[in-house]
Write an enzyme that holds these catalytic residues in place. Sequence first.
Site, PDB file in Angstrom:
ATOM      1  N   GLU A  85     107.839   6.004  40.320  1.00 32.95           N
ATOM      2  CA  GLU A  85     108.259   6.222  41.654  1.00 32.95           C
ATOM      3  C   GLU A  85     106.740   6.396  42.356  1.00 32.95           C
ATOM      4  O   GLU A  85     106.074   7.139  42.034  1.00 32.95           O
ATOM      5  CB  GLU A  85     108.851   7.464  41.768  1.00 32.95           C
ATOM      6  CG  GLU A  85     108.940   7.932  43.326  1.00 32.95           C
ATOM      7  CD  GLU A  85     110.302   8.952  43.658  1.00 32.95           C
ATOM      8  OE1 GLU A  85     110.793   9.326  42.929  1.00 32.95           O
ATOM      9  OE2 GLU A  85     109.810   9.345  45.091  1.00 32.95           O
ATOM     10  N   LYS A 272     114.752  18.055  43.833  1.00 31.09           N
ATOM     11  CA  LYS A 272     114.491  16.775  43.291  1.00 31.09           C
ATOM     12  C   LYS A 272     113.095  16.613  43.340  1.00 31.09           C
ATOM     13  O   LYS A 272     112.289  15.895  42.416  1.00 31.09           O
ATOM     14  CB  LYS A 272     115.286  15.532  43.990  1.00 31.09           C
ATOM     15  CG  LYS A 272     115.182  14.204  43.651  1.00 31.09           C
ATOM     16  CD  LYS A 272     114.171  13.265  43.885  1.00 31.09           C
ATOM     17  CE  LYS A 272     114.010  12.220  43.208  1.00 31.09           C
ATOM     18  NZ  LYS A 272     112.863  11.432  43.785  1.00 31.09           N
ATOM     19  N   ASP A 288     112.352  16.270  26.091  1.00 28.82           N
ATOM     20  CA  ASP A 288     113.389  15.966  26.493  1.00 28.82           C
ATOM     21  C   ASP A 288     113.475  16.397  27.790  1.00 28.82           C
ATOM     22  O   ASP A 288     114.314  17.422  28.228  1.00 28.82           O
ATOM     23  CB  ASP A 288     114.629  16.908  25.514  1.00 28.82           C
ATOM     24  CG  ASP A 288     115.742  16.301  25.679  1.00 28.82           C
ATOM     25  OD1 ASP A 288     116.183  15.834  26.955  1.00 28.82           O
ATOM     26  OD2 ASP A 288     116.847  16.519  24.728  1.00 28.82           O
ATOM     27  N   HIS A 386     104.699   7.389  51.794  1.00 27.77           N
ATOM     28  CA  HIS A 386     105.516   6.669  51.054  1.00 27.77           C
ATOM     29  C   HIS A 386     105.546   5.116  51.125  1.00 27.77           C
ATOM     30  O   HIS A 386     105.756   4.390  50.307  1.00 27.77           O
ATOM     31  CB  HIS A 386     107.033   7.347  51.069  1.00 27.77           C
ATOM     32  CG  HIS A 386     107.700   7.424  49.929  1.00 27.77           C
ATOM     33  ND1 HIS A 386     107.582   8.200  48.735  1.00 27.77           N
ATOM     34  CD2 HIS A 386     108.585   6.487  49.519  1.00 27.77           C
ATOM     35  CE1 HIS A 386     108.596   7.962  47.864  1.00 27.77           C
ATOM     36  NE2 HIS A 386     109.078   6.824  48.321  1.00 27.77           N
TER      37      HIS A 386
HETATM   38  P1  NDP Z   1     112.693  18.722  15.396  1.00 26.73           P
HETATM   39  O1  NDP Z   1     113.438  19.172  14.526  1.00 26.73           O
HETATM   40  O2  NDP Z   1     112.175  17.343  15.592  1.00 26.73           O
HETATM   41  O3  NDP Z   1     111.101  19.366  15.117  1.00 26.73           O
HETATM   42  C1  NDP Z   1     110.998  20.754  14.856  1.00 26.73           C
HETATM   43  C2  NDP Z   1     110.531  20.899  13.620  1.00 26.73           C
HETATM   44  O4  NDP Z   1     109.150  20.801  13.697  1.00 26.73           O
HETATM   45  C3  NDP Z   1     110.722  22.352  12.978  1.00 26.73           C
HETATM   46  O5  NDP Z   1     112.007  22.615  12.345  1.00 26.73           O
HETATM   47  C4  NDP Z   1     109.737  22.456  12.094  1.00 26.73           C
HETATM   48  O6  NDP Z   1     110.116  21.949  10.916  1.00 26.73           O
HETATM   49  C5  NDP Z   1     108.457  21.643  12.519  1.00 26.73           C
HETATM   50  N1  NDP Z   1     107.262  22.632  13.108  1.00 26.73           N
HETATM   51  C6  NDP Z   1     106.100  22.112  12.376  1.00 26.73           C
HETATM   52  N2  NDP Z   1     105.188  23.092  13.048  1.00 26.73           N
HETATM   53  C7  NDP Z   1     105.960  23.966  14.063  1.00 26.73           C
HETATM   54  C8  NDP Z   1     105.895  24.959  14.780  1.00 26.73           C
HETATM   55  N3  NDP Z   1     104.582  25.577  14.935  1.00 26.73           N
HETATM   56  N4  NDP Z   1     106.678  25.384  15.313  1.00 26.73           N
HETATM   57  C9  NDP Z   1     107.993  25.126  15.290  1.00 26.73           C
HETATM   58  N5  NDP Z   1     108.239  23.986  14.397  1.00 26.73           N
HETATM   59  C10 NDP Z   1     107.151  23.484  13.795  1.00 26.73           C
HETATM   60  O7  NDP Z   1     112.652  19.126  16.917  1.00 26.73           O
HETATM   61  P2  NDP Z   1     113.332  20.297  17.609  1.00 26.73           P
HETATM   62  O8  NDP Z   1     114.286  21.199  16.815  1.00 26.73           O
HETATM   63  O9  NDP Z   1     112.211  20.783  18.552  1.00 26.73           O
HETATM   64  O10 NDP Z   1     114.484  19.339  18.523  1.00 26.73           O
HETATM   65  C11 NDP Z   1     113.996  18.703  19.660  1.00 26.73           C
HETATM   66  C12 NDP Z   1     114.704  17.266  19.804  1.00 26.73           C
HETATM   67  O11 NDP Z   1     116.033  17.513  19.653  1.00 26.73           O
HETATM   68  C13 NDP Z   1     114.335  16.480  20.918  1.00 26.73           C
HETATM   69  O12 NDP Z   1     114.160  15.150  20.352  1.00 26.73           O
HETATM   70  C14 NDP Z   1     115.809  16.417  21.476  1.00 26.73           C
HETATM   71  O13 NDP Z   1     115.814  15.449  22.252  1.00 26.73           O
HETATM   72  C15 NDP Z   1     116.706  16.658  20.513  1.00 26.73           C
HETATM   73  N6  NDP Z   1     117.978  17.132  20.710  1.00 26.73           N
HETATM   74  C16 NDP Z   1     118.261  17.807  21.884  1.00 26.73           C
HETATM   75  C17 NDP Z   1     119.453  18.333  22.195  1.00 26.73           C
HETATM   76  C18 NDP Z   1     120.049  19.084  23.401  1.00 26.73           C
HETATM   77  O14 NDP Z   1     119.129  19.449  24.124  1.00 26.73           O
HETATM   78  N7  NDP Z   1     120.894  19.618  23.774  1.00 26.73           N
HETATM   79  C19 NDP Z   1     120.820  18.178  21.174  1.00 26.73           C
HETATM   80  C20 NDP Z   1     120.310  17.601  20.045  1.00 26.73           C
HETATM   81  C21 NDP Z   1     119.015  17.189  19.820  1.00 26.73           C
HETATM   82  P3  NDP Z   1     109.735  22.718   9.465  1.00 26.73           P
HETATM   83  O15 NDP Z   1     109.549  24.032   9.720  1.00 26.73           O
HETATM   84  O16 NDP Z   1     110.531  22.561   8.644  1.00 26.73           O
HETATM   85  O17 NDP Z   1     108.327  22.038   9.008  1.00 26.73           O
END
Ligand code: NDP
Length: 434
Positions: A85, A272, A288, A386
């Site tokens: 936009e 918005k 997201d 705009h």
């Molecule tokens: P991920 O599961 O991709 O990543 C999070 C992982 O990162 C953690 O589980 C952890 O894994 C690792 N990690 C590394 N460093 C850190 C830290 N300092 N703090 C926390 N975690 C860390 O992503 P999210 O669980 O955050 O989910 C986000 C994604 O899910 C987005 O892409 C979203 O679009 C999607 N999504 C959204 C939904 C909704 O909003 N309703 C539904 C389903 C999916 P580990 O500890 O194992 O290394």
Amino acid sequence: MTFKNLNELSKFYKKKRSERITSLEKSGFLKNDWKESLENNLHLSEEIADSMIENQIGTYQLPYGLALNFLIDGEDFAVPMATEEPSVIAAASSAAKLFREYGGFQTAVTERMMIGQAIITNVPDPEKAIALLEENEIDIIQKANQAHPSIVKRGGGAESIRIREIEADQEYQTPHFLIVHLQIETLEAMGANIINTMMEAILPFLEELTKGKALMGILSNYATECLATASCRIPCEALKKGSLSGEDVRDLIVLASKAATIDPYRAVTHNKGIMNGVDAVVLASGNDWRAMEAGAHAYASRSGQYRALSSWQAASNGDLVGELTLPLPVGTVGGSISFHPGAKMTHHLLDNPDAEKLESIIVAVGLAQNFSAIRALVTEGIQKGHMSLHARSLAISAGAQGDEIEKTSQLLKESKHMNLAQANDLLNEIRKKQ
Ligand code: NDP
């Protein structure tokens, strides 16, 4: 935090893209080894794109720009935005420039606690079920944490439960629902996957305790325990515009804020405008934006009526004071953040903020965006600014290329009608003369 030479960014909008990249590097926002990625237009490789989604057939690009002049909690930021936009970046930058003279934006964030919810139906004795759930809170938390031990090792994890009951409703023909919220600290992640894993893992235990049937277990995007607030303040004198005094402009902004508080038709457009800025940074940071959108609009309805997310008031000394609060469960890890070139660049340009700081930046941008929109609406109207940017889009839509874009949009701005037919006519005339 490294020293930033903001002078390098002056007249940024007048520079060519290559000059902007050079001045960004000289300013200290862009480190040398990141320059190439920007010069390559943040190229998303076929391999990465294909692994991100299903049935991938191409990459869909958006312009990526910088909102300048942001002073947030005493720190300078050039904020990356991905948006299609026109005028969004100009509006954010101009508000930020005005407010930086008066201390910029101050922010506060709550503890980042995310919510997972289990929805349970057919509970034979809700009172007994609630008592049992409360008695077994520690076990529920333990089972949730066992399902995702790595987040516990990092210092986060499930912390507490909260039980809600929604009675059967005849009008909507809904049954009784017993809802168990799990409050989870997901640290630097938005945590969708962490939360969903935990919720699904505890469903059998919740069924056992309640003797009910679990309908689902998933995060709630209504992140009411992950809020970010930005505020700003400006003396009236700084608001003077044309024939309107600073007091006049302040009072009109306050009145516009009241209109958006009370009228949902206005509130939606008001919000918005806020999301113009918020979404652009959320998207640029690899977060997201659907989740932030859904949460923000639900939060706007928390009183039972959809209302403005921000408020503008006159302080006792006459200053204009603005405030915006949003649920902002953004992450700095997870999803595509670590491998999408645009997302990586955004985190780099923002000096790799932690999730709390990223929340602060986004909510400040939302407030700046809101100020610019309201100020324009109650003074000169938004079409003036705009439409001049819109003229370029029309020129491009008409097929203008290179120098033709500027020539066509200049003529469009001077002409009585600004539409595609007019752009086509003007472009034809320009071509005939060449
Ligand atoms: P991920 O599961 O991709 O990543 C999070 C992982 O990162 C953690 O589980 C952890 O894994 C690792 N990690 C590394 N460093 C850190 C830290 N300092 N703090 C926390 N975690 C860390 O992503 P999210 O669980 O955050 O989910 C986000 C994604 O899910 C987005 O892409 C979203 O679009 C999607 N999504 C959204 C939904 C909704 O909003 N309703 C539904 C389903 C999916 P580990 O500890 O194992 O290394």
